[in-house]
Enzyme design. Structure first.
Site, PDB file in Angstrom:
ATOM      1  N   CYS A 200       0.828  -1.201   0.000  1.00 15.80           N
ATOM      2  CA  CYS A 200       0.000   0.000   0.000  1.00 15.80           C
ATOM      3  C   CYS A 200       0.864   1.253   0.000  1.00 15.80           C
ATOM      4  O   CYS A 200       0.489   2.283  -0.559  1.00 15.80           O
ATOM      5  CB  CYS A 200      -0.930  -0.003   1.210  1.00 15.80           C
ATOM      6  SG  CYS A 200      -2.236  -1.257   1.112  1.00 15.80           S
ATOM      7  N   CYS A 357      13.803   3.847  -7.280  1.00 10.88           N
ATOM      8  CA  CYS A 357      12.352   3.793  -7.069  1.00 10.88           C
ATOM      9  C   CYS A 357      12.078   4.421  -5.704  1.00 10.88           C
ATOM     10  O   CYS A 357      12.805   5.304  -5.274  1.00 10.88           O
ATOM     11  CB  CYS A 357      11.834   2.357  -7.168  1.00 10.88           C
ATOM     12  SG  CYS A 357      12.507   1.234  -5.915  1.00 10.88           S
TER      13      CYS A 357
END
Length: 399
Positions: A200, A357
């Site tokens: 999430c 990332c």
């Protein structure tokens, strides 16, 4: 299928309890006896985050006598979008303590047991001991498999929930309570390949989705404790918030299940981090000697600006993530384009490739692809933009 109540009724309810729970008492399926069962129940909730928040609040409001909270994290500002048991003044405080205080405001008649610790193989049995039911609100696969296995070995049923973006799932796993009931491993025998399912924190979650799935978990817990209705044993509830659609699928016990099957191979707790794998073996091998820190990257960027070196810095996150923050001087090529091969057409042949990332997991996976394509000097940034914002540029927002 209906199942017997998990707990026996407590003694008499006090006058205050009768007043507080009067709307339960007039429901025939709960009534005085059911409310006494709730009073006598001991429920452990794992996580005081997105799913744990509504589950904890409603279990407390319902009158569950003893509620345990397993949580080691602290409240962060990004939690407040969905973790409604915490408030602005709780930022930086232990989530377990914050949740305990919120429960006291909801229902001071409930006893709260705080387990301010990270669950692991060494403590999970001790933490689970003495509870009638577990509500699992964890957000990573390693802990989910550990909870499933430990609950099975200890004979404790548990309510499971999962959320991601606009989608939610919920079920009840009770193979020791119902003979033909499946466990989590029957539904998911193997974890997904590393990096294939973002957390999430990486992929996002609609805040109110937590309320929907967490409330289902609390509802299933109350049904199990009181014996009311038919719990989600052998069933998987799937919720699509975008389509506002609920679907219920049957889940059968797998005779070949490694845990609860006819010839089990998992007979004790295992190394769940290795089983689930934070990153693939290929990514780990690619990153072994090809990882730089954000401090090293800062020096590299300064050298690039002065003309001492040349490289291309590539952000492999999704475009919506890049709108939140970025490492200056980078270009965006989303991870999906590395997976389908399109990114390789965009890489310069004469420059070193540097990938990043959010945390370093997805960039490591992309690094393996790039190295496999012949870019032997490619590297990635350990800790990703999260480390950059935390250590180099705190003026940018974290997420």
């Amino acid at each position: 299928m209906t199942v017997p109540p998990l707990v026996e009724p407590a003694g008499e309810l006090t006058v205050d309890e009768v007043r507080r729970y009067s709307r339960h008492l007039i429901i025939p399926d709960v009534g005085m006896t059911g409310q006494k069962r709730l009073k006598n129940a001991k429920v452990l909730v794992i996580g005081a985050g997105g799913l744990g928040s509504p589950a904890l609040l409603y279990l407390a409001a319902a009158g569950v006598g003893t509620i345990g909270i397993v949580e080691f994290d602290e409240v962060d500002e990004s939690n407040l979008q969905r973790q409604v048991i915490h408030g602005q003044s709780d930022i930086g405080r232990p989530k377990a303590v914050s949740a305990q205080e919120s429960i006291a405001e909801i229902n001071p008649l409930v006893e709260v047991v705080v387990h301010n610790t990270r669950l692991d193989n060494d403590n999970v049995r001790d933490v689970f001991s003495g509870y009638d039911l577990i509500v699992d609100g964890t957000d990573n696969f390693a802990t989910r498999y550990m909870v499933n296995d430990a609950a099975y070995f200890m004979g404790i049923p548990y309510v499971w929930g999962s959320i991601y973006r606009f989608d939610g799932q919920a079920s009840v796993f009770a193979p020791t309570l119902v003979e033909d009931a499946p466990c989590y491993r029957c539904l998911y025998p193997e974890p997904p390949p590393p990096g294939m399912v973002p957390s999430c924190a990486e992929g996002g979650v609609l805040g109110v989705l937590c309320a929907s799935v967490g409330s289902i978990q609390a509802t299933e817990a109350i049904k199990l404790l009181t014996g009311a209705g038919e719990p989600l044993i052998g069933k998987l509830m799937i919720y699509d918030a975008l389509e506002m659609e609920y679907r219920k699928l049957k889940v059968r016990k797998d005779p070949n299940c490694a845990l609860c099957g006819e010839n089990p191979t998992v007979t004790d707790l295992i190394d769940y981090d290795t089983f689930c794998g934070a990153i693939s073996a290929e990514a780990a091998e690619a990153a072994a000697d090809s990882t730089v820190s954000v401090h090293q990257l800062r020096t590299m960027l300064e050298e690039r600006e002065s003309g001492e070196r040349d490289f291309v810095l590539i952000d492999v996150r999704d475009p919506n993530e890049r709108e939140i923050n970025e490492i200056p001087g980078s270009v965006l090529i989303p991870r999906g384009e590395f997976l389908n091969g399109q990114a390789l057409e965009q890489l310069p042949e004469s420059k070193q490739v540097v990938l990043y990332c959010k945390t370093g997991v997805r960039s490591a996976e992309c690094l393996a692809i790039v190295k496999g394509a012949g870019y032997s000097d490619a590297i990635h940034v350990g800790g990703g933009v999260g480390a950059w914002v935390n250590q180099i540029d705190p003026s940018q927002p974290a997420y």
